[in-house]
Enzyme design. Structure first.
Site, PDB file in Angstrom:
ATOM      1  N   ARG A  26       1.113  -1.549  -0.291  1.00  0.00           N
ATOM      2  CA  ARG A  26       0.355   0.176   0.259  1.00  0.00           C
ATOM      3  C   ARG A  26       0.872   1.824  -0.065  1.00  0.00           C
ATOM      4  O   ARG A  26       0.265   2.828  -0.682  1.00  0.00           O
ATOM      5  CB  ARG A  26      -0.819  -0.310   1.033  1.00  0.00           C
ATOM      6  CG  ARG A  26      -2.038   1.295   1.164  1.00  0.00           C
ATOM      7  CD  ARG A  26      -3.460   0.908   1.728  1.00  0.00           C
ATOM      8  NE  ARG A  26      -2.636   0.223   2.955  1.00  0.00           N
ATOM      9  CZ  ARG A  26      -2.412   0.665   4.803  1.00  0.00           C
ATOM     10  NH1 ARG A  26      -2.145   2.364   4.787  1.00  0.00           N
ATOM     11  NH2 ARG A  26      -2.583   0.390   5.414  1.00  0.00           N
ATOM     12  N   TYR A  79     -14.458  18.774 -15.846  1.00  0.00           N
ATOM     13  CA  TYR A  79     -14.859  17.238 -15.586  1.00  0.00           C
ATOM     14  C   TYR A  79     -15.938  17.820 -14.433  1.00  0.00           C
ATOM     15  O   TYR A  79     -15.266  17.806 -13.706  1.00  0.00           O
ATOM     16  CB  TYR A  79     -13.859  16.426 -16.030  1.00  0.00           C
ATOM     17  CG  TYR A  79     -14.426  15.159 -15.041  1.00  0.00           C
ATOM     18  CD1 TYR A  79     -14.642  14.255 -16.479  1.00  0.00           C
ATOM     19  CD2 TYR A  79     -14.305  13.741 -14.079  1.00  0.00           C
ATOM     20  CE1 TYR A  79     -15.634  12.911 -15.899  1.00  0.00           C
ATOM     21  CE2 TYR A  79     -15.017  13.188 -14.397  1.00  0.00           C
ATOM     22  CZ  TYR A  79     -15.802  12.488 -14.394  1.00  0.00           C
ATOM     23  OH  TYR A  79     -16.082  11.128 -14.084  1.00  0.00           O
ATOM     24  N   ASP A 171      -5.138  19.549 -14.067  1.00  0.00           N
ATOM     25  CA  ASP A 171      -5.927  18.393 -14.569  1.00  0.00           C
ATOM     26  C   ASP A 171      -4.852  18.579 -16.211  1.00  0.00           C
ATOM     27  O   ASP A 171      -5.953  19.568 -16.871  1.00  0.00           O
ATOM     28  CB  ASP A 171      -7.216  18.291 -14.967  1.00  0.00           C
ATOM     29  CG  ASP A 171      -7.712  17.209 -15.085  1.00  0.00           C
ATOM     30  OD1 ASP A 171      -7.119  16.411 -16.303  1.00  0.00           O
ATOM     31  OD2 ASP A 171      -8.618  16.987 -14.483  1.00  0.00           O
ATOM     32  N   LYS A 196      -7.634   7.525 -19.643  1.00  0.00           N
ATOM     33  CA  LYS A 196      -7.821   8.819 -21.041  1.00  0.00           C
ATOM     34  C   LYS A 196      -6.210   7.722 -22.344  1.00  0.00           C
ATOM     35  O   LYS A 196      -5.980   7.177 -22.294  1.00  0.00           O
ATOM     36  CB  LYS A 196      -8.226   9.775 -21.172  1.00  0.00           C
ATOM     37  CG  LYS A 196      -9.301   9.619 -19.839  1.00  0.00           C
ATOM     38  CD  LYS A 196     -10.183   9.129 -20.012  1.00  0.00           C
ATOM     39  CE  LYS A 196     -11.677   9.935 -19.139  1.00  0.00           C
ATOM     40  NZ  LYS A 196     -11.885   9.010 -18.436  1.00  0.00           N
TER      41      LYS A 196
HETATM   42  C1  PLP Z   1     -10.757  15.693 -17.854  1.00  0.00           C
HETATM   43  C2  PLP Z   1     -11.224  14.583 -16.911  1.00  0.00           C
HETATM   44  N1  PLP Z   1     -10.242  14.503 -15.461  1.00  0.00           N
HETATM   45  C3  PLP Z   1     -10.210  13.381 -14.502  1.00  0.00           C
HETATM   46  C4  PLP Z   1     -11.052  12.545 -14.818  1.00  0.00           C
HETATM   47  C5  PLP Z   1     -11.240  11.579 -14.398  1.00  0.00           C
HETATM   48  O1  PLP Z   1     -10.477  10.176 -14.490  1.00  0.00           O
HETATM   49  P1  PLP Z   1     -11.476   8.652 -13.546  1.00  0.00           P
HETATM   50  O2  PLP Z   1     -12.097   8.053 -14.854  1.00  0.00           O
HETATM   51  O3  PLP Z   1      -9.791   7.661 -14.613  1.00  0.00           O
HETATM   52  O4  PLP Z   1     -11.438   8.304 -12.450  1.00  0.00           O
HETATM   53  C6  PLP Z   1     -12.087  12.602 -16.015  1.00  0.00           C
HETATM   54  C7  PLP Z   1     -12.903  11.086 -16.474  1.00  0.00           C
HETATM   55  O5  PLP Z   1     -13.519  10.892 -17.362  1.00  0.00           O
HETATM   56  C8  PLP Z   1     -11.789  13.486 -17.151  1.00  0.00           C
HETATM   57  O6  PLP Z   1     -12.443  13.348 -18.175  1.00  0.00           O
END
Ligand code: PLP
Length: 375
Positions: A26, A79, A171, A196
């Protein structure tokens, strides 16, 4: 050539665990090391990255840096999962969430200044819990935003936050480190949904956080270890495999996206096309100045939700599905999610352009748009 998939959850040792590189899965495991090192280098971080069980786990861990009584500034079109999660964490942990239009640089800086003014007042109040010694605010940047594709003026916003002692987290999921490296601009933390582009094949859910600060790295690592939002060895191995082809995937997807965005922008049945690579796009000049490519996400609007749904149902090569960044092209009407902000148009479709042949993608999409229009 490939690191083995390390499945061990515990490591032989009888001494002080602090002096051993691995003790328990962990905290750290060799299963994460090669991916964390590679992503750290790609993002120009002085330290290896930290991999998490999902993008949202990496985001939640980064938000743990905002103290009780602090403020988080977040783009109103982040998001929707990040926004929703930030709202819940803010309430539970007792900090303010302020949403901003991240494309409106002056408005964001005004919001930061308003906080400064409040803080000076609080500083004069000896009873105020002003978290001295800890940055009490964080500016969250998502650029381009999901799904509105707004482009933030990253150099200016990061510098403005830094001047005011405010942490910045970016992000970087849509752009990937191939198109922009926010740590070079002075951002404190970069986060990814590794799910992604980085992993790239729609077969894992993973996240990552990166920083060049020893102090922030220790705090993020402690949060990941104590809350346990860790990644599985096989998923991380797959993500490392995906990372090896990131540049060729991105190059092809981006090239396809440029062609499709161009054709969409003159389509008679399309109300609006957003793609930072289009010369007339609101974010074009900024993106051209700070990114080395425009990415492979496009959004376009048709007149009604019904038409948008009909398009997503009629396509044959595109797949109607959520998520993005895989080799296959996906299409989604974003407002089908009740949690999507109402400022996102009902007829908006998000395209995650993959690596198929551009003409095949276009012919399929064009036929679906025309059919929905006459229906
Ligand atoms: C821009 C962005 N950040 C974060 C996330 C969240 O990531 P996860 O689905 O891997 O938890 C997403 C998911 O669609 C996203 O599009």
């Amino acid at each position: 050539m490939n690191p083995p998939i390390e499945l061990s959850s515990t490591f032989v040792g009888s001494g002080d665990i602090a002096t051993s590189p691995y003790a328990y899965g962990r905290f750290d495991t060799p299963a994460w090391g090669p991916f964390e090192a590679a992503l750290g280098k790609l993002e120009h971080a002085a330290l290896p990255g930290l991999v998490y069980g999902s993008g949202l786990a990496a985001i939640a861990s980064t938000l743990s840096l905002v103290p009780r009584g602090g403020t988080l500034f977040m783009p109103r079109h982040s998001y929707q999962g990040s926004l929703q999660s930030a709202g819940e964490i803010a309430e539970r942990c007792g900090f303010d969430l302020v949403t901003v239009d991240i494309a409106d640089t002056e408005a964001v800086i005004d919001a930061l200044d308003a906080l400064e003014a409040n803080r000076s007042v609080a500083d004069e109040d000896p009873t105020a819990d002003d978290n001295r010694g800890v940055a009490s605010a964080m500016l969250w940047i998502e650029s381009p935003t999901n799904p509105m594709l707004e482009v933030a003026d990253m150099p200016r916003l990061i510098a403005a936050a830094r001047d005011r002692g405010i942490l910045t987290a970016v992000d970087n999921t849509f752009a990937t480190p191939l198109l922009q490296t926010p740590l070079d601009l002075g951002a404190d933390v970069v986060v990814h949904s590794v799910t992604k582009y980085l992993a790239g094949h729609s077969d894992v859910v993973l996240g990552a956080a990166l920083t060049s600060s020893d102090d922030l790295h220790v705090r993020l690592h402690a949060d990941r270890s104590m809350r346990g939002a860790i990644a599985g060895p096989f998923e991380v191995w797959l993500a490392l495999r995906g990372l090896r082809t990131l540049s060729v995937r991105m190059e092809r997807a981006q090239d396809n996206a440029a062609q499709i965005a161009d054709r969409l922008s003159s389509h008679p049945n399309v109300v609006e096309t957003r793609y930072p690579g289009l010369p007339g796009d609101a974010g074009h000049d900024r993106a051209a100045g700070q990114m080395s490519g425009f990415g492979a996400i496009i959004v376009f609007c048709v007149e009604t939700a019904q038409q948008a749904t009909a398009i997503a149902e009629a396509v044959r090569l595109w797949t109607p599905a959520t998520s993005l960044g895989g080799v296959e092209s996906l299409i989604e009407r974003r407002r089908r999610h009740a949690s999507e902000p109402t400022s996102v148009p009902e007829g908006l479709l998000r395209l995650s352009v993959g690596i198929e042949h551009a003409d095949d993608l276009w012919n399929d999409l064009d036929a679906a748009i025309r059919a929905a229009h006459v229906a």
